[in-house]
Design an enzyme around this catalytic site. Structure first.
Site, PDB file in Angstrom:
ATOM      1  N   CYS A 127       0.787  -1.228   0.000  1.00 23.02           N
ATOM      2  CA  CYS A 127       0.000   0.000   0.000  1.00 23.02           C
ATOM      3  C   CYS A 127       0.827   1.289   0.000  1.00 23.02           C
ATOM      4  O   CYS A 127       1.322   1.684  -1.042  1.00 23.02           O
ATOM      5  CB  CYS A 127      -0.997  -0.040   1.154  1.00 23.02           C
ATOM      6  SG  CYS A 127      -2.356   1.118   0.901  1.00 23.02           S
ATOM      7  N   ARG A 150     -12.669   6.385  -1.012  1.00 19.64           N
ATOM      8  CA  ARG A 150     -11.762   5.378  -0.446  1.00 19.64           C
ATOM      9  C   ARG A 150     -12.173   3.994  -0.940  1.00 19.64           C
ATOM     10  O   ARG A 150     -13.362   3.665  -0.989  1.00 19.64           O
ATOM     11  CB  ARG A 150     -11.797   5.401   1.089  1.00 19.64           C
ATOM     12  CG  ARG A 150     -10.946   6.508   1.683  1.00 19.64           C
ATOM     13  CD  ARG A 150     -10.620   6.265   3.138  1.00 19.64           C
ATOM     14  NE  ARG A 150      -9.421   5.452   3.325  1.00 19.64           N
ATOM     15  CZ  ARG A 150      -8.183   5.900   3.183  1.00 19.64           C
ATOM     16  NH1 ARG A 150      -7.953   7.143   2.829  1.00 19.64           N
ATOM     17  NH2 ARG A 150      -7.159   5.106   3.382  1.00 19.64           N
ATOM     18  N   HIS A 166      -3.643  -5.652   2.728  1.00 17.50           N
ATOM     19  CA  HIS A 166      -3.224  -5.797   4.123  1.00 17.50           C
ATOM     20  C   HIS A 166      -3.918  -7.033   4.681  1.00 17.50           C
ATOM     21  O   HIS A 166      -4.496  -7.830   3.978  1.00 17.50           O
ATOM     22  CB  HIS A 166      -3.687  -4.591   4.954  1.00 17.50           C
ATOM     23  CG  HIS A 166      -3.289  -3.265   4.440  1.00 17.50           C
ATOM     24  ND1 HIS A 166      -2.102  -2.674   4.767  1.00 17.50           N
ATOM     25  CD2 HIS A 166      -3.936  -2.364   3.652  1.00 17.50           C
ATOM     26  CE1 HIS A 166      -2.024  -1.472   4.213  1.00 17.50           C
ATOM     27  NE2 HIS A 166      -3.129  -1.255   3.524  1.00 17.50           N
TER      28      HIS A 166
HETATM   29  N1  GLN Z   1      -2.223   6.893   2.206  1.00 16.02           N
HETATM   30  C1  GLN Z   1      -2.412   6.016   1.138  1.00 16.02           C
HETATM   31  C2  GLN Z   1      -3.821   6.006   0.566  1.00 16.02           C
HETATM   32  O1  GLN Z   1      -4.806   6.153   1.301  1.00 16.02           O
HETATM   33  C3  GLN Z   1      -1.991   4.649   1.580  1.00 16.02           C
HETATM   34  C4  GLN Z   1      -2.946   4.000   2.545  1.00 16.02           C
HETATM   35  C5  GLN Z   1      -2.460   2.684   3.062  1.00 16.02           C
HETATM   36  O2  GLN Z   1      -1.260   2.430   3.112  1.00 16.02           O
HETATM   37  N2  GLN Z   1      -3.387   1.838   3.497  1.00 16.02           N
HETATM   38  O3  GLN Z   1      -3.949   5.859  -0.629  1.00 16.02           O
END
Ligand code: GLN
Length: 256
Positions: free
Chosen positions: A104, A138, A201
Site C-alpha cells: 500500500c 476510499r 493488508h
Molecule cells: N495513504 C495512502 C492512501 O490512502 C496509503 C494507505 C495505506 O497504506 N493503506 O492511498
C-alpha cells in the site's frame, strides 16, 4: 552426537529481513508479514534476523529480504526525504534481484510519484514503473484476486490513492472481488524482478503462503545458491499447512 558427525554444524542459515519504516509504515496488520516470513523460515530450517530501518537510521549493510508496509498520507510525508536518500540503494537491491514486499503506502512510493487528492506531489523512488493519484473515494474492503504465479490472493484494502501501472511492471493479480489498484482497471498490485507489491493488508502473507515462500526462497537462493528446506519436524510442517489453510478459508468467505 559430536559435531564431527554433523556436516552442517556451524553452517550459517540466517536470512536478514529488513522492515522499512515500521514506525510510520505499518498499518492494518502489516507487521504480520514479517512474523510469517520469520516463522516459515524457521519451519524450513533457516533463521530470520529481523532488522528495522526508520528515518535517520544507518542503512544496514547486510540485507537479504526487504519488507515495507502501508501508512497514512501523513506518514508518507514524514518518510519522503529519508526514502529519497536511500532510493539508490533500494533500486540497486531490486536490480540485483533482492526479494521485496511493498504494501500500500510503500507500494505507492516505490513508484514514480503519489499525487494526493489535495494536489501535493510526494515523489516516489522509481523502483517500480507506476504512478498514483489520490482520489476522494476510499477503496475499502476484502479483495479476492487471481494470479498465475500464486493462485488466489486474499486480502483487505483501504486506500484513496489510485495506482496505474506503466509498461515496466506487470500486475500481480486480476481482481475478482473488490477494487485493487484503482476503480478503473481490474489489476491488483505489481510485479518486477523479485519485487511483489500489493494494496492488500490483513496481513497479506498469513493468508497467502505461496507469496511468503516465493520471497523467502528467492532470499535463500540469492544468498546460499540453493534452497534446501530442512523442516524442524513433521508436526511443525502439519501445523504450517493447517494454519495457512484455515487463514485462506476464512479470508475466502469475506469478499462480497
Ligand atoms: N495513504 C495512502 C492512501 O490512502 C496509503 C494507505 C495505506 O497504506 N493503506 O492511498
Amino acid at each position: 552426537m559430536s559435531e564431527a558427525h554433523n556436516p552442517t554444524a556451524g553452517e550459517d542459515r540466517t536470512i536478514n529481513i529488513l522492515q522499512l519504516y515500521p514506525r510510520e509504515m505499518n498499518i492494518y496488520g502489516d507487521w504480520g508479514n514479517v512474523l510469517v516470513l520469520k516463522q516459515r523460515l524457521k519451519w524450513h530450517g533457516y533463521t530470520a534476523n529481523v532488522l528495522e530501518y526508520n528515518v535517520g537510521d544507518d542503512f544496514p549493510a547486510d540485507v537479504d529480504l526487504l519488507v515495507g508496509g502501508g501508512g497514512q498520507d501523513s506518514g508518507q510525508v514524514v518518510i519522503q526525504d529519508d526514502l529519497q536518500a536511500i532510493a539508490p540503494t533500494l533500486r540497486a537491491m531490486a536490480e540485483d534481484d533482492l526479494p521485496m514486499l511493498a504494501i500500500c503506502g510503500l507500494y505507492q512510493l516505490f513508484g514514480n510519484f503519489f499525487k494526493t487528492h489535495t494536489g501535493t506531489v510526494i515523489p516516489g523512488i522509481g523502483l517500480l514503473d507506476l504512478e498514483t493519484h489520490g482520489g476522494t473515494e476510499r477503496l475499502i474492503g476484502n479483495v479476492l484476486s487471481v494470479s498465475e504465479e500464486f493462485g488466489e490472493i486474499h486480502g483487505y484494502e483501504n486506500h484513496s490513492g489510485q495506482t496505474f501501472l506503466g509498461s515496466g511492471v506487470r500486475p500481480l493479480a486480476e481482481v475478482r472481488k473488490g477494487e485493487g489498484n484503482n476503480s478503473k482497471d481490474n489489476w491488483e498490485g505489481a510485479r518486477y524482478r523479485n519485487v511483489v507489491a500489493s494494496y492488500l493488508h490483513g496481513s497479506l502473507l498469513p493468508k497467502n503462503p505461496a507469496i511468503a515462500d516465493f520471497l523467502l526462497q528467492q532470499a535463500v537462493i540469492r544468498k546460499f545458491g540453493s534452497f534446501e528446506p530442512r523442516p524442524s519436524s513433521a508436526k511443525d510442517l502439519a501445523e504450517l499447512a493447517k494454519l495457512s489453510e484455515l487463514a485462506r478459508q476464512h479470508a475466502s468467505q469475506r469478499p462480497r
